[in-house]
Write an enzyme that holds these catalytic residues in place. Structure first.
Site, short mmCIF file in Angstrom:
data_model
loop_
_atom_site.label_atom_id
_atom_site.label_comp_id
_atom_site.label_asym_id
_atom_site.label_seq_id
_atom_site.Cartn_x
_atom_site.Cartn_y
_atom_site.Cartn_z
N HIS A 1 77.73 28.27 15.44
CA HIS A 1 78.52 27.00 14.99
C HIS A 1 79.99 27.39 14.54
CE1 HIS A 1 74.56 24.57 14.35
NE2 HIS A 1 74.85 24.84 15.71
N ASP B 1 75.77 22.11 8.45
CA ASP B 1 74.55 23.21 8.53
C ASP B 1 73.74 23.19 7.34
OD1 ASP B 1 74.97 23.14 11.43
OD2 ASP B 1 75.82 25.26 11.04
N SER C 1 74.26 22.39 20.92
CA SER C 1 74.83 22.05 19.65
C SER C 1 76.14 22.23 19.69
CB SER C 1 74.26 22.94 18.41
OG SER C 1 74.43 24.26 18.47
#
Length: 190
Positions: free
Chosen positions: A95, A129, A55
């Site tokens: 992230h 997210d 990711s």
């Protein structure tokens, strides 16, 4: 072959076997103390993590090892890469912050508390997210600062792939640990 090892154990005697066991326990305890010292020095419950997905490509690839710090004085800005854990999620998530703001709460006693709220997104993901937050905690719209395990300060590419292989194939992990134990036990100094 197995009988040779058993005979060698019998020749070693109880004291020699106990000494080998204590040496192994010392090595394990030293490793655990080193890990705890690193946790204290970085103020992070997990100062070293392995990237488990794609990711965050191209910034980080699967198997990269990340080094984190989580000092109270660390500010998190847009573009920073935190590692965070959502309550109910088993693994930490890596992230990038795409939005951040501060929320001020006034308590009944008159004091105020400021909390940083963040929205994250994987570099290789098409969306933020928010859906991920909702899947673990209904109604969660922001990542709170207290959910952050640490901020990425550096990385080693692909070195953590060994950890991924060990988790994907637990039989291999136990075989290697068993082999290491037998090697340590029977390769004592003569």
């Amino acid at each position: 072959m197995f009988m040779d090892e058993i005979n060698q154990l019998r020749r070693m005697g109880f004291r020699a076997i106990l000494l080998q066991a204590l040496n192994l326990a010392t090595i394990i305890a030293g490793g655990l103390m080193g890990w705890k010292a690193l946790c204290l020095a970085t103020n992070s419950e997990s100062p070293i993590v392995v990237v488990l997905s794609e990711s965050m490509e191209p910034a980080f690839a699967r198997g990269d090892i990340l080094f984190l710090t989580n000092f109270a004085s660390d500010s998190y800005e847009i573009g920073d890469i935190p590692v965070y854990k959502i309550p109910g999620a088993n693994i930490p998530i890596v992230h990038r912050i795409i939005h951040s703001h501060t929320s001020t709460v006034t308590h009944p006693n008159g004091t105020t508390t400021e909390t940083q709220l963040m929205l994250t997104k994987g570099d290789n993901n098409p969306t933020d997210d928010l859906g991920l937050y909702h899947s673990y905690m209904r109604g969660m719209k922001w990542l709170k600062r207290d959910m952050v395990v640490g901020k990425v300060r550096g990385f080693l590419p692909h070195v953590g792939y060994v950890t991924i292989v060990m988790n994907d194939y637990p039989q291999l992990k136990y075989a290697l640990l068993g082999t290491l134990g037998v090697f340590l036990l029977f390769n004592k100094e003569q």
